[in-house]
Design a protein around this motif. Structure first.
Motif, mmCIF file in Angstrom:
data_model
loop_
_atom_site.group_PDB
_atom_site.id
_atom_site.type_symbol
_atom_site.label_atom_id
_atom_site.label_comp_id
_atom_site.label_asym_id
_atom_site.label_seq_id
_atom_site.Cartn_x
_atom_site.Cartn_y
_atom_site.Cartn_z
ATOM 1 N N LYS A 1 1.541 0.983 0.882
ATOM 2 C CA LYS A 1 0.134 0.654 1.070
ATOM 3 C C LYS A 1 -0.394 -0.035 -0.179
ATOM 4 C CE LYS A 1 -4.272 2.524 2.455
ATOM 5 N NZ LYS A 1 -5.163 3.574 2.053
ATOM 6 N N ARG A 2 -1.079 -1.147 0.041
ATOM 7 C CA ARG A 2 -1.767 -1.869 -1.028
ATOM 8 C C ARG A 2 -3.219 -2.014 -0.604
ATOM 9 N NH1 ARG A 2 1.713 -5.508 -4.260
ATOM 10 N NH2 ARG A 2 3.327 -4.071 -4.939
ATOM 11 N N GLY A 3 -4.109 -1.339 -1.298
ATOM 12 C CA GLY A 3 -5.513 -1.363 -0.901
ATOM 13 C C GLY A 3 -5.657 -0.790 0.495
ATOM 14 N N ASP A 4 -6.248 -1.553 1.394
ATOM 15 C CA ASP A 4 -6.448 -1.122 2.784
ATOM 16 C C ASP A 4 -5.332 -1.564 3.719
ATOM 17 O OD1 ASP A 4 -8.868 0.127 2.237
ATOM 18 O OD2 ASP A 4 -10.037 -1.692 2.616
ATOM 19 N N VAL A 5 -4.269 -2.162 3.148
ATOM 20 C CA VAL A 5 -3.192 -2.732 3.963
ATOM 21 C C VAL A 5 -1.947 -1.842 3.907
ATOM 22 C CG1 VAL A 5 -1.735 -4.752 4.382
ATOM 23 C CG2 VAL A 5 -4.044 -5.052 3.434
ATOM 24 N N LEU A 6 -1.443 -1.475 5.090
ATOM 25 C CA LEU A 6 -0.206 -0.717 5.199
ATOM 26 C C LEU A 6 0.894 -1.656 5.689
ATOM 27 C CD1 LEU A 6 1.235 2.077 5.113
ATOM 28 C CD2 LEU A 6 0.704 2.255 7.556
ATOM 29 N N PHE A 7 1.975 -1.741 4.922
ATOM 30 C CA PHE A 7 3.135 -2.545 5.300
ATOM 31 C C PHE A 7 4.232 -1.597 5.784
ATOM 32 C CE2 PHE A 7 0.966 -5.027 2.020
ATOM 33 C CZ PHE A 7 0.927 -6.293 2.592
ATOM 34 N N THR A 8 4.880 -1.947 6.880
ATOM 35 C CA THR A 8 6.012 -1.183 7.393
ATOM 36 C C THR A 8 6.915 -2.135 8.179
ATOM 37 O OG1 THR A 8 6.709 0.764 8.651
ATOM 38 C CG2 THR A 8 4.820 -0.469 9.516
ATOM 39 N N GLY B 1 -10.598 -1.070 16.002
ATOM 40 C CA GLY B 1 -11.098 -1.248 14.640
ATOM 41 C C GLY B 1 -10.025 -1.427 13.586
ATOM 42 N N ILE B 2 -8.754 -1.421 13.974
ATOM 43 C CA ILE B 2 -7.643 -1.631 13.037
ATOM 44 C C ILE B 2 -7.061 -3.019 13.293
ATOM 45 C CG2 ILE B 2 -5.346 -0.845 12.296
ATOM 46 C CD1 ILE B 2 -7.531 1.179 11.632
ATOM 47 N N ARG B 3 -6.939 -3.803 12.241
ATOM 48 C CA ARG B 3 -6.294 -5.113 12.361
ATOM 49 C C ARG B 3 -4.788 -4.899 12.344
ATOM 50 N NH1 ARG B 3 -6.764 -10.215 8.170
ATOM 51 N NH2 ARG B 3 -5.521 -11.666 9.413
ATOM 52 N N MET B 4 -4.105 -5.413 13.348
ATOM 53 C CA MET B 4 -2.654 -5.249 13.488
ATOM 54 C C MET B 4 -1.999 -6.620 13.484
ATOM 55 S SD MET B 4 -2.634 -2.353 16.424
ATOM 56 C CE MET B 4 -3.360 -0.756 16.123
ATOM 57 N N ILE B 5 -1.057 -6.784 12.565
ATOM 58 C CA ILE B 5 -0.383 -8.068 12.410
ATOM 59 C C ILE B 5 1.120 -7.853 12.548
ATOM 60 C CG2 ILE B 5 0.042 -10.020 10.864
ATOM 61 C CD1 ILE B 5 -2.645 -9.259 9.478
ATOM 62 N N VAL B 6 1.748 -8.623 13.423
ATOM 63 C CA VAL B 6 3.202 -8.611 13.578
ATOM 64 C C VAL B 6 3.681 -10.010 13.214
ATOM 65 C CG1 VAL B 6 5.158 -8.150 15.101
ATOM 66 C CG2 VAL B 6 2.980 -6.942 15.464
ATOM 67 N N VAL B 7 4.528 -10.083 12.173
ATOM 68 C CA VAL B 7 4.985 -11.387 11.693
ATOM 69 C C VAL B 7 6.311 -11.776 12.338
ATOM 70 C CG1 VAL B 7 3.767 -11.163 9.487
ATOM 71 C CG2 VAL B 7 6.158 -10.431 9.662
ATOM 72 N N PRO B 8 6.558 -13.087 12.464
ATOM 73 C CA PRO B 8 7.841 -13.548 13.013
ATOM 74 C C PRO B 8 8.946 -13.440 11.960
ATOM 75 C CG PRO B 8 6.480 -15.414 12.424
ATOM 76 C CD PRO B 8 5.641 -14.195 12.175
ATOM 77 N N ASN C 1 -4.817 5.974 6.215
ATOM 78 C CA ASN C 1 -6.149 5.495 5.836
ATOM 79 C C ASN C 1 -6.147 3.985 5.572
ATOM 80 O OD1 ASN C 1 -8.899 5.936 5.430
ATOM 81 N ND2 ASN C 1 -8.626 6.197 3.223
ATOM 82 N N ALA C 2 -5.503 3.241 6.470
ATOM 83 C CA ALA C 2 -5.400 1.783 6.339
ATOM 84 C C ALA C 2 -6.283 1.101 7.375
ATOM 85 C CB ALA C 2 -3.948 1.338 6.521
ATOM 86 N N LYS C 3 -6.841 -0.031 7.008
ATOM 87 C CA LYS C 3 -7.649 -0.831 7.929
ATOM 88 C C LYS C 3 -6.835 -1.964 8.543
ATOM 89 C CE LYS C 3 -11.913 0.167 5.502
ATOM 90 N NZ LYS C 3 -12.962 -0.344 4.634
ATOM 91 N N ILE C 4 -5.694 -2.259 7.901
ATOM 92 C CA ILE C 4 -4.798 -3.332 8.358
ATOM 93 C C ILE C 4 -3.376 -2.787 8.322
ATOM 94 C CG2 ILE C 4 -3.935 -5.669 7.905
ATOM 95 C CD1 ILE C 4 -6.543 -6.156 6.307
ATOM 96 N N ILE C 5 -2.591 -3.094 9.348
ATOM 97 C CA ILE C 5 -1.169 -2.751 9.347
ATOM 98 C C ILE C 5 -0.378 -4.033 9.599
ATOM 99 C CG2 ILE C 5 -1.220 -2.026 11.776
ATOM 100 C CD1 ILE C 5 0.966 0.068 11.005
ATOM 101 N N TYR D 1 -1.773 2.270 15.600
ATOM 102 C CA TYR D 1 -3.090 2.821 15.309
ATOM 103 C C TYR D 1 -2.964 4.176 14.593
ATOM 104 C CZ TYR D 1 -7.733 4.768 16.060
ATOM 105 O OH TYR D 1 -8.965 5.344 15.878
ATOM 106 N N ALA D 2 -2.127 5.059 15.116
ATOM 107 C CA ALA D 2 -1.939 6.391 14.524
ATOM 108 C C ALA D 2 -1.389 6.277 13.099
ATOM 109 C CB ALA D 2 -1.001 7.229 15.398
#
Length: 185
Positions: free
Chosen positions: A82-89, A170-177, A149-153, A142-143
């Motif tokens: 997690k960096r700030g409000d962003v969760l990377f997985t 209310g959660i921004r969800m990004i899936v990258v190629p 406690n992330a606003k972006i995943i 979302y879970a």
């Protein structure tokens, strides 16, 4: 203040479907998982790939970047950051659920040349059919975001042809190629 991240995801180096890119490592680099194909590489390449993976991980972390493993890394570390409000997985825990993802990551490493050839054919068919927008995946994302406690995943794993960027409850969800993606977050 938003930052630009350079994300490398699902390169699968060492697999028949690898994407060869040179890593440019900085504090805003994210190696999002499955960049090194340990699970399905040819048996005679395992030591070289494992060493390369470990070396890149070490350099990435030394620069202050983020290194995450994936289900093809056959590792149970570096699952989230997690960096700030962003969760990377990576995304395999979202796809499979926790128990199955752990089992998949434990499976043996290395494959024969015949298996490798068949895998190349099967991947072409399978990859275009994975859909990260199924309700159960959205709920898992979302879970996970709420739990951390992330606003972006941000995740990879699903191999979409282009970036998927949605808002869900209310959660921004990004899936990258697969490959290299730049995101301002």
């Amino acid at each position: 203040m938003p930052k630009e991240f350079t994300i490398y995801s699902d390169l699968h180096l060492g697999a028949p479907n690898e994407i060869k890119l040179k890593f440019h490592l900085t504090k805003n680099t994210v190696l999002l998982g499955d960049n090194f194909e340990i699970k399905n590489s040819k048996i005679d390449r395992l030591d070289k790939l494992s060493s390369m993976r470990d070396n890149v991980r070490k350099k990435c972390l030394k620069k202050g970047g983020i290194y995450l493993s994936g289900n093809h890394s056959v590792q149970m570390k570096d699952l989230y950051c997690k960096r700030g409000d962003v969760l990377f997985t990576h995304g395999d825990f979202v796809h499979y659920g926790k128990e199955r993802a752990i089992e998949v990551r434990k499976k043996h490493r290395g494959k024969s040349a015949l298996y490798w050839a068949l895998l190349k054919i099967l991947r072409t068919f399978y990859e275009s059919r994975m859909n990260p927008l199924k309700a159960k995946y959205l709920e898992r994302m979302y879970a996970l975001a709420k739990e951390n406690n992330a606003k972006i995943i941000v995740m990879g794993h699903f191999h979409p042809r282009s970036i998927i960027d949605i808002n869900y409850k209310g959660i921004r969800m990004i899936v990258v190629p697969r490959g290299k993606t730049k995101l301002v977050l």
